[in-house]
Each structure stands twice: as C-alpha cells, then as structure tokens.
Design a protein around this motif. Structure first.
Motif, PDB file in Angstrom:
ATOM      1  N   LEU A 180       1.468  -0.413  -4.932  1.00  0.00           N
ATOM      2  CA  LEU A 180       1.696  -0.523  -3.484  1.00  0.00           C
ATOM      3  C   LEU A 180       1.428  -1.941  -2.993  1.00  0.00           C
ATOM      4  N   LEU A 191      -3.108   4.988 -12.981  1.00  0.00           N
ATOM      5  CA  LEU A 191      -3.036   6.364 -12.477  1.00  0.00           C
ATOM      6  C   LEU A 191      -2.062   7.225 -13.283  1.00  0.00           C
ATOM      7  N   ILE A 220      -0.422   1.035 -14.287  1.00  0.00           N
ATOM      8  CA  ILE A 220      -0.372   2.050 -15.351  1.00  0.00           C
ATOM      9  C   ILE A 220      -1.567   3.007 -15.239  1.00  0.00           C
ATOM     10  N   ILE A 264       2.369   6.826  -6.630  1.00  0.00           N
ATOM     11  CA  ILE A 264       1.383   6.004  -7.344  1.00  0.00           C
ATOM     12  C   ILE A 264       1.052   6.533  -8.739  1.00  0.00           C
ATOM     13  N   LYS A 322     -11.723  -1.617  -6.420  1.00  0.00           N
ATOM     14  CA  LYS A 322     -10.742  -2.714  -6.283  1.00  0.00           C
ATOM     15  C   LYS A 322      -9.998  -2.642  -4.950  1.00  0.00           C
ATOM     16  N   THR A 366      -9.911   6.873   0.326  1.00  0.00           N
ATOM     17  CA  THR A 366      -9.098   7.777  -0.493  1.00  0.00           C
ATOM     18  C   THR A 366     -10.017   8.707  -1.266  1.00  0.00           C
TER      19      THR A 366
HETATM   20  P1  ADP Z   1      -3.078  -0.701 -10.761  1.00  0.00           P
HETATM   21  O1  ADP Z   1      -4.425  -0.547 -10.117  1.00  0.00           O
HETATM   22  O2  ADP Z   1      -3.109  -1.403 -12.055  1.00  0.00           O
HETATM   23  O3  ADP Z   1      -2.061  -1.266  -9.818  1.00  0.00           O
HETATM   24  P2  ADP Z   1      -2.878   2.202 -10.743  1.00  0.00           P
HETATM   25  O4  ADP Z   1      -1.866   3.050 -11.462  1.00  0.00           O
HETATM   26  O5  ADP Z   1      -4.293   2.462 -11.033  1.00  0.00           O
HETATM   27  O6  ADP Z   1      -2.474   0.723 -11.119  1.00  0.00           O
HETATM   28  O7  ADP Z   1      -2.631   2.364  -9.197  1.00  0.00           O
HETATM   29  C1  ADP Z   1      -1.303   2.354  -8.672  1.00  0.00           C
HETATM   30  C2  ADP Z   1      -1.329   1.888  -7.222  1.00  0.00           C
HETATM   31  O8  ADP Z   1      -1.945   2.887  -6.407  1.00  0.00           O
HETATM   32  C3  ADP Z   1      -2.171   0.644  -7.009  1.00  0.00           C
HETATM   33  O9  ADP Z   1      -1.386  -0.520  -7.237  1.00  0.00           O
HETATM   34  C4  ADP Z   1      -2.608   0.789  -5.570  1.00  0.00           C
HETATM   35  O10 ADP Z   1      -1.588   0.290  -4.729  1.00  0.00           O
HETATM   36  C5  ADP Z   1      -2.693   2.291  -5.368  1.00  0.00           C
HETATM   37  N1  ADP Z   1      -4.091   2.790  -5.477  1.00  0.00           N
HETATM   38  C6  ADP Z   1      -4.679   3.307  -6.567  1.00  0.00           C
HETATM   39  N2  ADP Z   1      -5.940   3.697  -6.309  1.00  0.00           N
HETATM   40  C7  ADP Z   1      -6.150   3.429  -5.001  1.00  0.00           C
HETATM   41  C8  ADP Z   1      -7.266   3.612  -4.134  1.00  0.00           C
HETATM   42  N3  ADP Z   1      -8.423   4.164  -4.552  1.00  0.00           N
HETATM   43  N4  ADP Z   1      -7.130   3.213  -2.838  1.00  0.00           N
HETATM   44  C9  ADP Z   1      -5.969   2.682  -2.409  1.00  0.00           C
HETATM   45  N5  ADP Z   1      -4.882   2.479  -3.182  1.00  0.00           N
HETATM   46  C10 ADP Z   1      -4.970   2.860  -4.467  1.00  0.00           C
END
Ligand code: ADP
Length: 359
Positions: free
Chosen positions: A313, A326, A324, A306, A267, A350
């Motif tokens: 972000l 992570l 939610i 995060i 995503k 990442t």
């Molecule tokens: P969501 O994807 O529903 O927003 P997550 O808890 O999975 O919730 O992720 C929290 C935030 O961390 C995301 O909104 C994104 O900004 C950032 N994030 C997570 N995974 C990645 C990734 N692989 N690369 C970049 N940013 C990430």
C-alpha cells in the motif's frame, strides 16, 4: 397418491444416484443414475453389499474406504443420517468415479435398528478433475518460484562480490558521480537480495514438511520481544502479550508468522511508542489469536489485497519491504488449517486475527 409408474419416472429423471438397501445392506433398488455413475448394469448393482470384494472404494488421500466406514453401513449401525462423504468408486474399467454421498436410515417398524437405508450420491468427478489440475498447476508454480529464487541467489552473490572488489580497488580513481552510480547499484542488489530471500521464504511456506510439534507461543513471543530489546532501535516498542497456549504446529513457520505480524505492527506505525497487544481466546474448535497495533491503519478496500504476494500500500521510500510477508503469513495459517483476516481504521491501528486448531 402418486402413481408408481410416475414415481419411477421421477426417480429415474434425477441427476442424483439413489439406492435403497435393506438391513443386510443388499441393494434392493436403484435408479438409472446410480448404476450409470458407478458403471454397472442394474442387475450387477442389485443385491450387492458394501462388503462385496469387487466393489472397491477409496478416500480422497487414496487409502481404501473399508466396508464398515461406508456411509450406508454407518447410517444402518448408528441409526442417524451420514452426510457429505466423498468417495472414489472403482468402475469395471478400473477408473474412479468421485461421488458425494448421503445415507439416511429408514425406520418402518418400531425397532431400534433401521429397516432400510436410502443412499443418494452426486457425481463430482469433473469437479475433482479440475481440483487436481489446479493443485498440479499450483505445485508447478511453487516449484518454479522456489527454483527461480534459489538459482537467482548465486549470480547475485557474484555481482555483489565483484562490485565490492571493484569499489575497494578503484575507490581513489572514481569521481563523486561514479560513486553515486555505484552506490545505487549496490542498493539495488541489496534490494534484490531481500526480494529473493522473501520469495524463497514464501515458496518454503508452500512446502512445509516434517511433523507437527508442540509449539509454546509464549516462548516465541518472548524471543521476538528479546530480539527487539537487544537490537539498537531509535524508537520505543512495547510488546504486550497475554498468557498464550501451547499449539500443535510447525515451529519455524509459527515464529515467522508472529514475527511478520509484529514487525508490520511496528513498521507501519508512527506513534511515539509502537505498542503491540497479542491475545488468544480458546474457542470450541480453535484458538483465536489477535495481534493489535496502534499504527497507521488502512482502508477497508485493502483488507484482502494485502494478502496477495507483492501487493503493497506504500512506496519503498515511505516504508521498506517487498510485499511478501502477509502472503507468507496466509500460507502458514492455511497450512495449519486456520484462517486469517483483519480489522483496521486509518489512523487508529490494525488488528490481525488468525485461528489455529485446538489439538
Ligand atoms: P511488506 O511489509 O514487505 O510490504 P507485507 O506483505 O507484510 O509486505 O504487507 C503488505 C502491505 O500491507 C504493506 O506494504 C502495508 O502497506 C500493509 N500492511 C501490512 N501490515 C500492516 C499494518 N500492521 N498496518 C498497516 N498496514 C499494514
């Protein structure tokens, strides 16, 4: 040489309990802190052994701490220091004092068996009480989150049902503006539905029950890869994975963990081909997994944030989500006694790392 009266004063001024036991494990000496911590008088403590039936101790899980497992007994038998053992010691008023105990063997003669054992212990009851209060309040919050999200599903389902009924019955009589308003309401209910489901998933990860099973990580990745290949998708996704181990864990939770990490790697990614690389290295006490993407990356100052529930972000207009995923991943890894962290660079991708214990 230090005078004996000073030595006694020094030992009695310690905030740590100290006791000396002989080869028969009888207490020969103890300082003031030792008997006040345990709630006995000096004469009640002297001569006691860990096998004394009224000297009851428990482990942190409440099970009996048998005489032969006590640190002083082990230090004498094994001839090595035994450190940082947590024990609950029952006082005469039947309440427990929690202590962190160290026992060291002392060799006076040149024998294989130690002649004495010196045991020191620190009263950690206030710390334990705070820990228990925190655990209880966390459990209460988790129960609240579960009940709240579970009970919110029902009225939302009703809103959705009646909204669709209303639209289908009145479609012809509603003007364009009215339809735009209604479609915004529908969007919001869908978003709320996703939020509630994510919140429920998060609460469930706090409350994993059941037995640990053998989980084939290769099978989980293949399942996720197949579901990507089967679903119509406007972008190309490649999931590379090494031969992954069989781990002891909770099947559904580990699938959710891999799924969340892989979905995020795809995503939050603007490369023409989203590529995910999953590796695993066996270390002495754990497996170290890494899930690397070629996505948008992030700043180092966001690495901790995060993992907090609802922390995102990016706005929803840029990337859909509820923040939610992570937080759930962190809970799942912690329930498996592992750790989770990441490295990342903006524009370069990442890599998430997590550990799972070796069986
Ligand atoms: P969501 O994807 O529903 O927003 P997550 O808890 O999975 O919730 O992720 C929290 C935030 O961390 C995301 O909104 C994104 O900004 C950032 N994030 C997570 N995974 C990645 C990734 N692989 N690369 C970049 N940013 C990430």
């Amino acid at each position: 040489m230090i005078k004996e009266q000073y030595f006694t004063k020094i030992v009695n001024s310690l905030s740590t309990g100290v006791a000396l036991q002989d080869r028969n494990l009888q207490v020969l000496y103890c300082n003031e802190k030792a008997y006040t911590t345990i709630g006995l008088t000096e004469s009640q403590l002297l001569g006691k052994t860990p096998y004394d039936p009224d000297w009851q101790c428990i482990h942190e899980d409440g099970s009996p701490f048998l005489g032969e497992d006590r640190p002083s007994v082990r230090a004498l038998k094994e001839g090595v220091p035994i450190r940082d053992v947590i024990m609950g010691v029952m006082k005469p008023d039947k309440t427990f004092t929690w202590v962190s105990v160290n026992s060291e063997p002392i060799y006076e003669t040149n024998t294989a068996m130690p002649d004495y054992v010196v045991t020191s212990f620190v009263d950690i009851t206030p710390l334990k009480n705070k820990e228990r209060a925190l655990k209880e309040s966390n459990e209460e919050l988790e129960r609240f989150a579960y009940v709240a999200s579970h009970d919110l599903q029902e009225p939302l389902r009703k809103i959705n049902t009646f909204l669709s009924l209303f639209i289908s019955k009145n479609e012809k009589n509603i003007d364009e503006k009215g339809m735009t308003f209604l479609s915004k309401v529908t969007d919001s209910t869908h978003r709320m539905n996703n939020l509630i489901n994510d919140l429920l998933e998060f609460s469930r990860s706090n409350n994993i029950k059941g037995k640990l099973e053998d989980v084939d990580c290769n099978a989980k990745i293949n399942y996720i890869r197949d579901s990507y290949n089967l679903s119509p998708n406007d972008r190309k996704v490649i999931i590379h994975s090494e031969d992954l181990p069989m781990v002891k864990g909770y099947k559904t939770q580990l699938l959710a963990l891999f799924q969340n990490m892989i979905n995020n790697g795809i995503k939050y990614n603007q490369s023409e081909v989203a590529e995910i690389r999953i590796k695993c290295q066996k270390r002495e006490k754990d497996y170290l997994f890494s899930i690397q993407d070629n996505g948008i990356g992030m700043e180092e100052e966001d690495f901790q944030k995060i993992f907090l529930p609802f922390h995102r972000l990016h706005g929803r207009s840029e990337y859909a989500g509820s923040g939610i995923g992570l937080a759930t991943c962190k809970k799942i890894v912690e329930k498996h006694n592992g750790e989770i962290w990441l490295t990342s660079k903006v524009g370069e991708g990442t890599t998430f790392f997590f550990t799972l214990p070796v069986d």
